[in-house]
Design a protein around this motif. Structure first.
Motif, short mmCIF file in Angstrom:
data_model
loop_
_atom_site.label_atom_id
_atom_site.label_comp_id
_atom_site.label_asym_id
_atom_site.label_seq_id
_atom_site.Cartn_x
_atom_site.Cartn_y
_atom_site.Cartn_z
N LYS A 169 -4.88 -5.42 -8.03
CA LYS A 169 -4.31 -4.07 -7.92
C LYS A 169 -5.46 -3.07 -7.94
O LYS A 169 -6.27 -3.07 -8.87
CB LYS A 169 -3.35 -3.81 -9.07
CG LYS A 169 -2.58 -2.51 -8.96
CD LYS A 169 -1.56 -2.41 -10.07
CE LYS A 169 -0.67 -1.22 -9.92
NZ LYS A 169 0.34 -1.14 -10.98
N SER A 171 0.87 -1.17 0.00
CA SER A 171 0.00 0.00 0.00
C SER A 171 0.91 1.22 0.00
O SER A 171 1.14 1.85 1.04
CB SER A 171 -0.91 -0.02 1.23
OG SER A 171 -1.78 1.08 1.20
N ASN A 180 -8.06 -4.29 -10.76
CA ASN A 180 -7.67 -5.23 -11.82
C ASN A 180 -7.23 -6.52 -11.17
O ASN A 180 -6.38 -6.50 -10.26
CB ASN A 180 -6.54 -4.66 -12.67
CG ASN A 180 -6.97 -3.44 -13.45
OD1 ASN A 180 -8.06 -3.41 -14.01
ND2 ASN A 180 -6.12 -2.43 -13.47
N ASN A 236 -1.70 -3.27 -3.86
CA ASN A 236 -1.35 -4.32 -4.80
C ASN A 236 -1.09 -5.57 -3.97
O ASN A 236 -0.22 -5.56 -3.10
CB ASN A 236 -0.10 -3.90 -5.60
CG ASN A 236 0.19 -4.85 -6.74
OD1 ASN A 236 -0.61 -5.70 -7.09
ND2 ASN A 236 1.37 -4.70 -7.32
N LYS A 269 -4.64 7.92 -10.75
CA LYS A 269 -3.32 7.34 -11.05
C LYS A 269 -2.64 6.78 -9.81
O LYS A 269 -1.54 6.25 -9.88
CB LYS A 269 -2.44 8.39 -11.71
CG LYS A 269 -2.94 8.81 -13.06
CD LYS A 269 -2.03 9.82 -13.71
CE LYS A 269 -2.59 10.22 -15.06
NZ LYS A 269 -1.73 11.13 -15.79
N GLU A 270 -3.32 6.89 -8.66
CA GLU A 270 -2.74 6.44 -7.39
C GLU A 270 -3.01 4.95 -7.17
O GLU A 270 -4.13 4.48 -7.30
CB GLU A 270 -3.37 7.25 -6.24
CG GLU A 270 -2.91 6.85 -4.88
CD GLU A 270 -3.68 7.56 -3.77
OE1 GLU A 270 -3.23 7.45 -2.61
OE2 GLU A 270 -4.72 8.21 -4.04
N VAL A 271 -1.94 4.22 -6.82
CA VAL A 271 -2.10 2.81 -6.46
C VAL A 271 -2.50 2.75 -4.99
O VAL A 271 -1.76 3.21 -4.13
CB VAL A 271 -0.79 2.02 -6.69
CG1 VAL A 271 -0.94 0.58 -6.19
CG2 VAL A 271 -0.39 2.04 -8.15
N ASN A 282 -6.60 0.86 -8.02
CA ASN A 282 -6.16 2.20 -8.41
C ASN A 282 -7.30 3.18 -8.25
O ASN A 282 -8.46 2.86 -8.50
CB ASN A 282 -5.73 2.22 -9.88
CG ASN A 282 -4.51 1.38 -10.15
OD1 ASN A 282 -3.47 1.57 -9.53
ND2 ASN A 282 -4.64 0.43 -11.05
N SER A 332 -3.79 6.76 1.30
CA SER A 332 -4.63 5.93 0.42
C SER A 332 -5.83 5.32 1.16
O SER A 332 -6.74 4.81 0.53
CB SER A 332 -3.79 4.81 -0.20
OG SER A 332 -3.22 4.02 0.81
#
Length: 170
Positions: free
Chosen positions: A82, A41, A58, A92, A87-89, A84, A47
């Motif tokens: 993953k 993370s 995904n 995963n 554009k921020e992860v 999102n 986040s």
């Protein structure tokens, strides 16, 4: 006790069926294990804040199988998820969950479907729980993966392999 001894002498015990042929084919799970588990993370704790809409997630699935002996096979189910937001992860997670299976008495033409459909089908509920716990422990709602149609995945892979073989022959 005499009945068991008599069955062993006449060959009608559990290893044979009524017509004297071998027992029914068997599929046994000998072991299950986590081969690899990774949770990231990268934007935490930012986040973890609430959002107006759900993140995009995904998910990829892969199945691999390797023989350990004539009747024992190591089957690995690889799950990647993953999440999102823009554009921020957010996170995963990757899991390689394995099982050792003893497969005996099946015709050779049934081996690939057993290894790539039935074995991962048996492993999936355990792998799903591990993914859910990893995301929950990471501060997110548990990610509950939908059931996977391993038969469809297998058929799709066969079709892709056949298409590649036709292209290479041409």
């Amino acid at each position: 006790m005499a009945n068991n001894d008599e069955a062993a002498k006449t060959g009608t015990d559990a290893t044979k069926n009524g017509n004297g042929s071998q027992a029914q084919p068997t599929l046994n799970v000998l072991a299950q294990y986590v081969k690899d588990l990774s949770f990231e993370s990268p934007g935490a704790p930012n986040s973890l804040r609430p959002r107006d809409k759900a993140p995009g997630i995904n998910i990829s699935v892969n199945v691999g199988a390797n023989p350990l002996s004539e009747k024992e096979f190591d089957v690995n189910l690889t799950l990647n998820a993953k999440a999102n937001f823009d554009k921020e992860v957010l996170f995963n997670v990757e899991l390689v969950y394995g099982g050792v299976f003893r497969i005996d008495g099946f015709p050779q033409e049934h081996m690939l479907p057993i290894l790539f459909i039935e074995c991962p089908r048996l492993l999936f509920p355990f792998a799903r729980q591990i993914i859910a716990e990893a995301t929950r422990n990471g501060g997110f709602p548990p990610l509950m993966l939908d059931p996977i149609d391993f038969a469809q995945m297998f058929q799709q892979k066969l079709a892709e392999d056949q298409a590649k073989a036709k292209v290479q022959v041409s």
